[in-house]
Design a protein around this motif. Sequence first.
Motif, short mmCIF file in Angstrom:
data_model
loop_
_atom_site.label_atom_id
_atom_site.label_comp_id
_atom_site.label_asym_id
_atom_site.label_seq_id
_atom_site.Cartn_x
_atom_site.Cartn_y
_atom_site.Cartn_z
N ARG A 2 -14.61 40.72 88.71
CA ARG A 2 -13.58 41.66 89.17
C ARG A 2 -13.10 41.36 90.58
N ASN A 3 -13.59 40.27 91.14
CA ASN A 3 -13.27 39.89 92.53
C ASN A 3 -13.66 40.97 93.52
N LEU A 4 -14.81 41.58 93.27
CA LEU A 4 -15.36 42.59 94.17
C LEU A 4 -16.71 42.10 94.67
N ARG A 5 -17.17 42.71 95.76
CA ARG A 5 -18.43 42.27 96.36
C ARG A 5 -19.49 43.35 96.26
N LEU A 6 -20.71 42.86 96.11
CA LEU A 6 -21.87 43.73 96.20
C LEU A 6 -22.36 43.59 97.65
N THR A 7 -21.78 44.43 98.53
CA THR A 7 -22.14 44.36 99.95
C THR A 7 -23.62 44.68 100.11
N SER A 8 -24.13 44.46 101.29
CA SER A 8 -25.56 44.71 101.51
C SER A 8 -25.94 46.17 101.28
N VAL A 9 -25.11 47.11 101.69
CA VAL A 9 -25.43 48.53 101.49
C VAL A 9 -25.30 48.90 100.01
N ARG A 10 -24.31 48.34 99.31
CA ARG A 10 -24.17 48.60 97.88
C ARG A 10 -25.36 48.00 97.11
N ARG A 11 -25.74 46.79 97.48
CA ARG A 11 -26.89 46.13 96.83
C ARG A 11 -28.15 46.96 97.04
N GLN A 12 -28.38 47.39 98.28
CA GLN A 12 -29.58 48.18 98.58
C GLN A 12 -29.56 49.50 97.81
N THR A 13 -28.39 50.12 97.72
CA THR A 13 -28.26 51.38 96.98
C THR A 13 -28.58 51.16 95.51
N LEU A 14 -28.06 50.09 94.94
CA LEU A 14 -28.36 49.79 93.54
C LEU A 14 -29.84 49.47 93.36
N GLN A 15 -30.42 48.73 94.29
CA GLN A 15 -31.85 48.45 94.21
C GLN A 15 -32.68 49.73 94.26
N ILE A 16 -32.26 50.67 95.07
CA ILE A 16 -32.94 51.97 95.16
C ILE A 16 -32.88 52.68 93.81
N LEU A 17 -31.69 52.68 93.18
CA LEU A 17 -31.54 53.33 91.88
C LEU A 17 -32.32 52.61 90.79
N LEU A 18 -32.41 51.29 90.90
CA LEU A 18 -33.12 50.50 89.90
C LEU A 18 -34.64 50.54 90.09
N ALA A 19 -35.09 50.99 91.26
CA ALA A 19 -36.52 50.97 91.58
C ALA A 19 -37.34 51.86 90.65
N GLU A 20 -36.73 52.89 90.12
CA GLU A 20 -37.43 53.81 89.23
C GLU A 20 -36.49 54.23 88.11
N HIS A 21 -37.05 54.59 87.00
CA HIS A 21 -36.24 55.12 85.91
C HIS A 21 -36.18 56.63 86.04
N ARG A 22 -35.49 57.06 87.07
CA ARG A 22 -35.23 58.49 87.24
C ARG A 22 -34.00 58.63 88.12
N ALA A 23 -33.40 59.78 88.07
CA ALA A 23 -32.21 60.02 88.87
C ALA A 23 -32.60 60.42 90.28
N LEU A 24 -31.81 59.99 91.24
CA LEU A 24 -32.06 60.31 92.64
C LEU A 24 -30.84 61.02 93.23
N GLY A 25 -31.10 62.03 94.02
CA GLY A 25 -30.03 62.71 94.72
C GLY A 25 -29.48 61.84 95.84
N ALA A 26 -28.27 62.13 96.27
CA ALA A 26 -27.64 61.34 97.32
C ALA A 26 -28.47 61.33 98.60
N TYR A 27 -29.11 62.45 98.92
CA TYR A 27 -29.91 62.49 100.14
C TYR A 27 -31.21 61.70 100.00
N ASP A 28 -31.74 61.62 98.79
CA ASP A 28 -32.90 60.74 98.55
C ASP A 28 -32.50 59.28 98.79
N VAL A 29 -31.33 58.93 98.27
CA VAL A 29 -30.81 57.56 98.47
C VAL A 29 -30.58 57.33 99.95
N LEU A 30 -29.98 58.30 100.64
CA LEU A 30 -29.71 58.17 102.07
C LEU A 30 -31.00 57.94 102.86
N GLU A 31 -32.05 58.69 102.55
CA GLU A 31 -33.33 58.50 103.24
C GLU A 31 -33.85 57.08 103.07
#
Length: 168
Positions: free
Chosen positions: A31-60
Amino acid sequence: MSPTPNAFQTHDHSRCADTGIARAEALLAERNLRLTSVRRQTLQILLAEHRALGAYDVLERLAAAGFGNQPPVAYRALEFLVEQGLAHKIRRLSAFAACMHPETDHAPVFLICRGCDALAESAGGPVRDALNTAAKSIGFTVERTSIEALGLCPACTPPCTLASGTMV
């Protein structure tokens, strides 16, 4: 959707997370888009567990990784991931989860364990078809669905016991 291990099955989770990042990179490159470092880290955070995380959990977790602690940092990254089909918003929980099938256009069913908070994404085609049939019968057109079911995963479901006390 191809069969993919879910949160309720034993699987190599590090491989699961690595595959998620690789899929995201490939899809965004197409799609000619980038997985910036913050996007990559956010996705890694979501992929770290099979559960949903709130935005503030992700922010922490982003802050702990050195990305700052301003809410727009997390919200922008989460919004991008959802827009690109790499994450889902789980409305019941007001939280986010990584998409397990980002390469397909799909309407998943989310199975949420009330015991351990595990979350599994399952194919929702048959459910979506039934919903569309019911809607069509009254002249309604479904534009978007989000199906979330609350229950117990296999690990949290107590074994069945017969009246005689025998385990099933």
